[in-house]
Motif scaffolding. Structure first.
Motif, PDB file in Angstrom:
ATOM      1  N   ALA A  74       0.817  -1.209   0.000  1.00  0.00           N
ATOM      2  CA  ALA A  74       0.000   0.000   0.000  1.00  0.00           C
ATOM      3  C   ALA A  74       0.853   1.262   0.000  1.00  0.00           C
ATOM      4  O   ALA A  74       0.458   2.286  -0.565  1.00  0.00           O
ATOM      5  CB  ALA A  74      -0.930  -0.005   1.213  1.00  0.00           C
ATOM      6  N   VAL A  75       2.031   1.211   0.626  1.00  0.00           N
ATOM      7  CA  VAL A  75       2.889   2.401   0.673  1.00  0.00           C
ATOM      8  C   VAL A  75       3.290   2.829  -0.735  1.00  0.00           C
ATOM      9  O   VAL A  75       3.219   4.013  -1.100  1.00  0.00           O
ATOM     10  CB  VAL A  75       4.147   2.126   1.524  1.00  0.00           C
ATOM     11  N   TYR A  76       3.683   1.852  -1.551  1.00  0.00           N
ATOM     12  CA  TYR A  76       4.077   2.153  -2.932  1.00  0.00           C
ATOM     13  C   TYR A  76       2.901   2.682  -3.733  1.00  0.00           C
ATOM     14  O   TYR A  76       3.005   3.696  -4.427  1.00  0.00           O
ATOM     15  CB  TYR A  76       4.635   0.889  -3.580  1.00  0.00           C
ATOM     16  N   ARG A  77       1.755   1.994  -3.654  1.00  0.00           N
ATOM     17  CA  ARG A  77       0.598   2.409  -4.426  1.00  0.00           C
ATOM     18  C   ARG A  77       0.084   3.771  -3.984  1.00  0.00           C
ATOM     19  O   ARG A  77      -0.337   4.589  -4.802  1.00  0.00           O
ATOM     20  CB  ARG A  77      -0.515   1.369  -4.301  1.00  0.00           C
ATOM     21  N   GLU A  78       0.131   4.032  -2.681  1.00  0.00           N
ATOM     22  CA  GLU A  78      -0.319   5.342  -2.214  1.00  0.00           C
ATOM     23  C   GLU A  78       0.620   6.449  -2.663  1.00  0.00           C
ATOM     24  O   GLU A  78       0.192   7.583  -2.884  1.00  0.00           O
ATOM     25  CB  GLU A  78      -0.495   5.321  -0.691  1.00  0.00           C
ATOM     26  N   GLY A  79       1.898   6.127  -2.818  1.00  0.00           N
ATOM     27  CA  GLY A  79       2.819   7.112  -3.386  1.00  0.00           C
ATOM     28  C   GLY A  79       2.424   7.496  -4.802  1.00  0.00           C
ATOM     29  O   GLY A  79       2.477   8.674  -5.183  1.00  0.00           O
TER      30      GLY A  79
END
Length: 289
Positions: free
Chosen positions: A144-149
């Motif tokens: 989720a951290v990557y996608r939210e970036g």
């Protein structure tokens, strides 16, 4: 636990040989000493493929991958631990799996190609296969951290294009013990008026969707006396129906039940209304379809 040497190759969909463009669609892996041969191939979440290769009919893309899934299943069964079909070969079962793997991954013409063979050590070939599929095909390498970036980059670009970027800035809030940083906070003078938080709720597993939603719900509830009264979650959900979609609906409803506005992060008109302060309602209908 004992480590085993495995070989694997990435399955690639390459419909246009002239351009050499391709997309990763699966993994095939062999553990020779165990006689293990298995694969994972994407046959459902095809929006990325059909958007990238937009000149191809979606039904054709789906048909190619499903047919290849059937063929890979047949090949895997030939190398199965039960020994089914082994009578037609003169080599041992272990040799059979390795032989089939190398025959399968040889360079050849067609829409389905393979990367160079790669190597790894693992105590569980099945787990390694799934991990490689998640990484190279589902691209879950930072979750989720990557996608939210990526979602934050999308929102930032949209605000800048509409000359609204100067109205929002990143800001941290803390109650003395617990703190959180929000990427888009509207500030007038020195007073924060609105929080806009992109959030990814499209994970493959329902538990991960609910865990991530609950994490941000806890954050907002914990800091509600420090946050501005208008908190908006701009969400991206699963592309497929089924249990992940059910979990997504529940996560959205939890936000709404706590008076948190929810919008679709891909709905640019809705995002602009929020940024400009135009009333938008609590949630657009497509989120809960």
């Amino acid at each position: 636990m004992k480590k085993h040497a495995v070989s694997y190759a990435i399955i690639r969909f390459q419909p246009h040989v002239e351009t050499e463009e391709f997309a990763n669609v699966g993994i095939v892996l062999v553990a020779p000493r165990l006689g293990y041969l298995d694969f994972r191939i994407e046959t459902k979440r095809l929006a990325r493929l059909t958007k990238f290769f937009d000149s191809m009919d979606a039904r054709m893309v789906r048909g190619v991958l499903r047919s290849y899934n059937t063929e890979l299943t047949r090949i895997r069964d030939l190398a199965g631990h039960k020994g089914d079909g082994q009578g037609r070969f003169e080599f041992e079962l272990r040799d059979n799996a390795e032989h089939l793997f190398h025959a399968l991954t040889k360079d050849r013409e067609g829409m389905i190609r393979f990367s160079d063979v790669r190597f790894a050590m693992t105590d569980s070939p099945t787990t390694k296969l799934q991990d490689l599929f998640d990484y190279y095909v589902r691209r879950n390498f930072a979750g989720a951290v990557y996608r939210e970036g990526l979602l934050e980059k999308h929102v930032r670009g949209l605000l800048k294009m509409r000359d609204l970027g100067q109205n929002f800035k990143p800001m941290s809030f803390s109650d003395g013990l617990y703190s959180a940083k929000f990427p888009f906070v509207e500030v007038v003078g020195e007073k924060p008026l609105k929080v806009l938080k992109p959030i990814f709720l499209g994970q493959d597993e329902p538990t991960r969707i609910l865990d991530h939603g609950n994490k941000w719900l806890f954050t907002i509830q914990r800091l509600k006396d420090r946050l501005p009264p208008d908190v908006v979650m701009a969400v991206e959900g699963p592309t497929d129906n089924g249990k992940p979609r059910q979990a997504f609906r529940q996560a959205v409803k939890l936000f709404q039940d706590h008076k948190i506005r929810v919008i679709d992060v891909q709905n640019e008109d809705e995002l602009i209304k929020v940024a400009e302060g135009t009333p938008t309602g609590r949630a657009p209908a497509p989120l809960l379809v």
